[in-house]
Design a protein around this motif. Structure first.
Motif, PDB file in Angstrom:
ATOM      1  N   VAL A  18     -22.406   7.226  -1.902  1.00 46.52           N
ATOM      2  CA  VAL A  18     -21.011   6.955  -2.291  1.00 46.52           C
ATOM      3  C   VAL A  18     -20.559   7.981  -3.331  1.00 46.52           C
ATOM      4  CG1 VAL A  18     -19.471   5.295  -3.422  1.00 46.52           C
ATOM      5  CG2 VAL A  18     -21.053   4.517  -1.662  1.00 46.52           C
ATOM      6  N   ALA A  19     -21.415   8.276  -4.315  1.00 45.67           N
ATOM      7  CA  ALA A  19     -21.062   9.275  -5.335  1.00 45.67           C
ATOM      8  C   ALA A  19     -20.792  10.635  -4.687  1.00 45.67           C
ATOM      9  CB  ALA A  19     -22.162   9.384  -6.387  1.00 45.67           C
ATOM     10  N   ALA A  20     -21.642  11.030  -3.735  1.00 48.18           N
ATOM     11  CA  ALA A  20     -21.448  12.313  -3.044  1.00 48.18           C
ATOM     12  C   ALA A  20     -20.151  12.306  -2.239  1.00 48.18           C
ATOM     13  CB  ALA A  20     -22.634  12.604  -2.130  1.00 48.18           C
ATOM     14  N   ALA A  21     -19.843  11.185  -1.584  1.00 50.47           N
ATOM     15  CA  ALA A  21     -18.619  11.101  -0.778  1.00 50.47           C
ATOM     16  C   ALA A  21     -17.364  11.137  -1.647  1.00 50.47           C
ATOM     17  CB  ALA A  21     -18.635   9.823   0.059  1.00 50.47           C
ATOM     18  N   LEU A  22     -17.444  10.596  -2.856  1.00 47.47           N
ATOM     19  CA  LEU A  22     -16.265  10.547  -3.730  1.00 47.47           C
ATOM     20  C   LEU A  22     -16.090  11.804  -4.578  1.00 47.47           C
ATOM     21  CD1 LEU A  22     -16.298   6.827  -4.922  1.00 47.47           C
ATOM     22  CD2 LEU A  22     -14.859   7.888  -3.164  1.00 47.47           C
ATOM     23  N   TRP A  23     -17.130  12.615  -4.708  1.00 53.24           N
ATOM     24  CA  TRP A  23     -17.068  13.806  -5.562  1.00 53.24           C
ATOM     25  C   TRP A  23     -15.900  14.720  -5.180  1.00 53.24           C
ATOM     26  CZ3 TRP A  23     -18.839  15.392 -10.067  1.00 53.24           C
ATOM     27  CH2 TRP A  23     -18.738  16.749 -10.388  1.00 53.24           C
ATOM     28  N   THR A  28      -8.899  16.556  -5.493  1.00 52.59           N
ATOM     29  CA  THR A  28      -7.876  16.204  -4.505  1.00 52.59           C
ATOM     30  C   THR A  28      -7.641  14.704  -4.624  1.00 52.59           C
ATOM     31  OG1 THR A  28      -8.731  17.888  -3.015  1.00 52.59           O
ATOM     32  CG2 THR A  28      -7.372  16.174  -2.029  1.00 52.59           C
ATOM     33  N   PRO A  29      -6.392  14.249  -4.631  1.00 52.02           N
ATOM     34  CA  PRO A  29      -6.185  12.796  -4.765  1.00 52.02           C
ATOM     35  C   PRO A  29      -6.777  12.027  -3.582  1.00 52.02           C
ATOM     36  CG  PRO A  29      -4.076  13.975  -4.666  1.00 52.02           C
ATOM     37  CD  PRO A  29      -5.155  14.994  -4.530  1.00 52.02           C
ATOM     38  N   ILE A  30      -7.435  10.912  -3.892  1.00 54.54           N
ATOM     39  CA  ILE A  30      -7.962  10.057  -2.835  1.00 54.54           C
ATOM     40  C   ILE A  30      -6.842   9.192  -2.276  1.00 54.54           C
ATOM     41  CG2 ILE A  30      -8.750   8.182  -4.359  1.00 54.54           C
ATOM     42  CD1 ILE A  30     -11.259   8.097  -2.392  1.00 54.54           C
ATOM     43  N   ALA A  31      -5.890   8.848  -3.128  1.00 50.17           N
ATOM     44  CA  ALA A  31      -4.698   8.082  -2.745  1.00 50.17           C
ATOM     45  C   ALA A  31      -3.673   8.362  -3.829  1.00 50.17           C
ATOM     46  CB  ALA A  31      -5.009   6.592  -2.679  1.00 50.17           C
ATOM     47  N   ARG A  32      -2.588   8.976  -3.468  1.00 47.78           N
ATOM     48  CA  ARG A  32      -1.598   9.340  -4.482  1.00 47.78           C
ATOM     49  C   ARG A  32      -1.163   8.128  -5.267  1.00 47.78           C
ATOM     50  NH1 ARG A  32      -0.643  14.536  -4.313  1.00 47.78           N
ATOM     51  NH2 ARG A  32      -0.801  15.608  -2.350  1.00 47.78           N
ATOM     52  N   PRO A  33      -1.171   8.174  -6.572  1.00 48.22           N
ATOM     53  CA  PRO A  33      -1.401   9.322  -7.450  1.00 48.22           C
ATOM     54  C   PRO A  33      -2.831   9.432  -7.966  1.00 48.22           C
ATOM     55  CG  PRO A  33      -0.547   7.533  -8.769  1.00 48.22           C
ATOM     56  CD  PRO A  33      -0.686   7.012  -7.348  1.00 48.22           C
ATOM     57  N   TYR A  34      -3.784   8.691  -7.389  1.00 46.26           N
ATOM     58  CA  TYR A  34      -5.105   8.570  -7.986  1.00 46.26           C
ATOM     59  C   TYR A  34      -6.115   9.624  -7.537  1.00 46.26           C
ATOM     60  CZ  TYR A  34      -3.557   4.103  -9.745  1.00 46.26           C
ATOM     61  OH  TYR A  34      -2.866   3.121 -10.410  1.00 46.26           O
ATOM     62  N   THR A  54      -4.700   9.068 -12.864  1.00 40.73           N
ATOM     63  CA  THR A  54      -3.508   9.580 -12.189  1.00 40.73           C
ATOM     64  C   THR A  54      -3.420  11.093 -12.138  1.00 40.73           C
ATOM     65  OG1 THR A  54      -2.315   9.205 -14.257  1.00 40.73           O
ATOM     66  CG2 THR A  54      -2.074   7.548 -12.522  1.00 40.73           C
ATOM     67  N   GLY A  55      -4.421  11.783 -12.629  1.00 40.82           N
ATOM     68  CA  GLY A  55      -4.469  13.231 -12.439  1.00 40.82           C
ATOM     69  C   GLY A  55      -3.817  14.028 -13.543  1.00 40.82           C
ATOM     70  N   PRO A  56      -4.086  15.332 -13.546  1.00 33.44           N
ATOM     71  CA  PRO A  56      -3.664  16.196 -14.648  1.00 33.44           C
ATOM     72  C   PRO A  56      -2.160  16.410 -14.740  1.00 33.44           C
ATOM     73  CG  PRO A  56      -4.682  17.488 -12.900  1.00 33.44           C
ATOM     74  CD  PRO A  56      -4.847  16.054 -12.531  1.00 33.44           C
ATOM     75  N   SER A  57      -1.434  16.293 -13.636  1.00 30.12           N
ATOM     76  CA  SER A  57       0.002  16.597 -13.694  1.00 30.12           C
ATOM     77  C   SER A  57       0.879  15.363 -13.902  1.00 30.12           C
ATOM     78  CB  SER A  57       0.427  17.314 -12.407  1.00 30.12           C
ATOM     79  OG  SER A  57       0.185  16.492 -11.286  1.00 30.12           O
ATOM     80  N   ALA A  58       0.294  14.189 -13.937  1.00 33.05           N
ATOM     81  CA  ALA A  58       1.089  12.958 -14.099  1.00 33.05           C
ATOM     82  C   ALA A  58       1.626  12.836 -15.519  1.00 33.05           C
ATOM     83  CB  ALA A  58       0.236  11.742 -13.764  1.00 33.05           C
ATOM     84  N   ARG A  59       2.886  12.438 -15.620  1.00 34.46           N
ATOM     85  CA  ARG A  59       3.476  12.213 -16.940  1.00 34.46           C
ATOM     86  C   ARG A  59       2.822  11.022 -17.631  1.00 34.46           C
ATOM     87  NH1 ARG A  59       9.682  12.089 -16.072  1.00 34.46           N
ATOM     88  NH2 ARG A  59       9.184  13.023 -14.098  1.00 34.46           N
ATOM     89  N   MET A  87      -8.715   4.956  -0.081  1.00 32.08           N
ATOM     90  CA  MET A  87      -7.564   5.677   0.474  1.00 32.08           C
ATOM     91  C   MET A  87      -6.391   4.733   0.745  1.00 32.08           C
ATOM     92  SD  MET A  87      -9.239   8.427   3.057  1.00 32.08           S
ATOM     93  CE  MET A  87      -9.785  10.011   2.441  1.00 32.08           C
ATOM     94  N   ARG A  88      -6.685   3.472   1.042  1.00 33.73           N
ATOM     95  CA  ARG A  88      -5.623   2.494   1.283  1.00 33.73           C
ATOM     96  C   ARG A  88      -4.811   2.176   0.032  1.00 33.73           C
ATOM     97  NH1 ARG A  88      -9.671  -0.538   3.999  1.00 33.73           N
ATOM     98  NH2 ARG A  88      -9.501  -2.115   2.393  1.00 33.73           N
ATOM     99  N   LEU A  89      -5.322   2.537  -1.136  1.00 32.88           N
ATOM    100  CA  LEU A  89      -4.583   2.273  -2.373  1.00 32.88           C
ATOM    101  C   LEU A  89      -3.220   2.963  -2.376  1.00 32.88           C
ATOM    102  CD1 LEU A  89      -7.368   2.598  -5.068  1.00 32.88           C
ATOM    103  CD2 LEU A  89      -6.208   0.516  -4.351  1.00 32.88           C
ATOM    104  N   GLY A  90      -3.090   4.065  -1.669  1.00 38.69           N
ATOM    105  CA  GLY A  90      -1.839   4.811  -1.645  1.00 38.69           C
ATOM    106  C   GLY A  90      -0.793   4.220  -0.713  1.00 38.69           C
ATOM    107  N   ARG A  91      -1.142   3.173   0.028  1.00 36.34           N
ATOM    108  CA  ARG A  91      -0.218   2.614   1.018  1.00 36.34           C
ATOM    109  C   ARG A  91       0.425   1.314   0.592  1.00 36.34           C
ATOM    110  NH1 ARG A  91      -4.281   2.735   5.644  1.00 36.34           N
ATOM    111  NH2 ARG A  91      -5.107   4.806   5.342  1.00 36.34           N
ATOM    112  N   GLY A  92       0.434   1.024  -0.679  1.00 37.06           N
ATOM    113  CA  GLY A  92       1.097  -0.201  -1.094  1.00 37.06           C
ATOM    114  C   GLY A  92       0.485  -0.777  -2.352  1.00 37.06           C
ATOM    115  N   THR A  93       1.068  -1.871  -2.776  1.00 35.62           N
ATOM    116  CA  THR A  93       0.613  -2.538  -3.993  1.00 35.62           C
ATOM    117  C   THR A  93      -0.581  -3.423  -3.667  1.00 35.62           C
ATOM    118  OG1 THR A  93       2.869  -2.562  -4.811  1.00 35.62           O
ATOM    119  CG2 THR A  93       1.318  -4.064  -5.855  1.00 35.62           C
TER     120      THR A  93
END
Length: 148
Positions: A18-23, A28-34, A54-59, A87-93
């Motif tokens: 899992v660690a290798a898969a998430l590295w 690159t975002p896994i699910a915008r903005p994360y 939320t990444g380096p460019s997020a306010r 990845m599903r985190l980017g598709r809704g609350t």
């Protein structure tokens, strides 16, 4: 959480996989903005703590810490299911309850709903321990702590 019904090294292999898969999702975002900030082996359960930010460019810098089980029905959860769930985190609350613990000072949320479904049978057959760390966590940008 559950207990593995296969070999004792299975959990270490699952955590390393899992660690290798998430590295790759640290840049690159896994699910915008994360983005993935870490994947830490949980000391108490057959699980990993996945740290998102939320990444380096997020306010507004936000952190999210999820306890993700690596066992379902006594069998290991495949790394691709963990990645697909995140990845599903980017598709809704999504609503996550607290597990009553903290990581890096933040509430640890229950991520079990991300990996629900069919498990694969254990295929480790007593294989050797995996190469590479069982986890990582960026305490500061560019400085990952690795978990052997």
């Amino acid at each position: 959480m559950g207990q593995l019904t296969c070999s004792g090294g299975c959990l270490s292999r699952a955590q390393s996989a899992v660690a290798a898969a998430l590295w790759q999702y640290t840049d690159t975002p896994i699910a915008r903005p994360y983005y993935v900030r870490g994947c830490v082996p949980d000391p108490d359960d057959a699980a990993v703590i996945v740290a998102l930010w939320t990444g380096p460019s997020a306010r507004d810098k936000r952190n999210l810490f999820l306890l993700v089980p690596l066992v379902s029905g006594g069998l290991p959860v495949p790394p691709r299911r963990v990645v697909a769930g995140l990845m599903r985190l980017g598709r809704g609350t999504h609503l996550f309850g607290s597990v009553g613990r903290r990581f890096d000072g933040k509430p640890l949320l229950d991520g079990s709903g991300l990996v629900e479904g069919e498990s694969l049978p254990c295929l480790c057959d007593g294989a050797a321990e995996p190469h590479g760390p069982r986890g990582f966590y960026f305490e500061r940008p560019g400085e990952p702590k690795r978990y052997p």
